[in-house]
Design a protein around this motif. Structure first.
Motif, PDB file in Angstrom:
ATOM      1  N   PRO A 125      -0.794   8.487  -6.492  1.00 58.10           N
ATOM      2  CA  PRO A 125      -1.211   9.202  -5.346  1.00 58.10           C
ATOM      3  C   PRO A 125      -2.937   9.374  -5.451  1.00 58.10           C
ATOM      4  N   VAL A 185      -6.869   2.735  -1.417  1.00 60.30           N
ATOM      5  CA  VAL A 185      -5.808   2.178  -0.729  1.00 60.30           C
ATOM      6  C   VAL A 185      -6.356   2.271   0.846  1.00 60.30           C
ATOM      7  N   ARG A 201       0.629   4.073  -2.611  1.00 60.00           N
ATOM      8  CA  ARG A 201       0.146   5.521  -2.650  1.00 60.00           C
ATOM      9  C   ARG A 201       1.472   6.265  -3.345  1.00 60.00           C
ATOM     10  N   TYR A 231       0.796  -1.310  -0.107  1.00 57.52           N
ATOM     11  CA  TYR A 231       0.058  -0.045   0.155  1.00 57.52           C
ATOM     12  C   TYR A 231       0.880   1.328  -0.135  1.00 57.52           C
ATOM     13  N   LYS A 258      -5.533   7.183  -3.362  1.00 59.06           N
ATOM     14  CA  LYS A 258      -5.470   6.979  -1.737  1.00 59.06           C
ATOM     15  C   LYS A 258      -6.903   6.685  -1.240  1.00 59.06           C
TER      16      LYS A 258
END
Length: 104
Positions: free
Chosen positions: A21, A27, A17, A13, A24
């Motif tokens: 990005p 995640v 990220r 994870y 997110k």
């Protein structure tokens, strides 16, 4: 399940990220799924299999694990039907990783 959770939360994870990005929220959703499953598992570990709620709790845990795995296979890993998640090398650093004592 603990090792799986550890590897994903400590290695996969964070790499996802960093690599994507914009993912997110996805995640965070997966981390929350882990949290729920670990909680359900902890309830089962202290429960007598003869308890009237054991089968129901086990069934819900199994359903949640299957859902989580399907999401991973379909969205995160190359070759899945959608394959639109971050393409992070899943084995990166995982070979030498070990969960902290007491977590396995």
């Amino acid at each position: 399940m603990t090792v799986h959770t550890y590897l994903e939360e400590e290695i996969f994870y964070p790499a996802a990220r960093e690599a994507a990005p914009e993912e997110k929220d996805r995640v965070l959703e997966r981390v929350e799924e882990h949290h729920g499953m670990v909680w359900q598992l902890s309830e089962l570990q202290g429960l007598d299999p003869a308890d009237k709620t054991f089968d129901a709790k086990a069934t819900v845990l199994i359903e949640n694990v299957r859902h989580h795995v399907e999401k991973e296979e379909d969205e995160w890993f190359p070759g899945g039907p959608q394959g639109d998640g971050p393409q992070v090398p899943a084995g990166a650093r995982a070979g030498n990783a070990r969960p902290p004592r007491g977590r396995a």
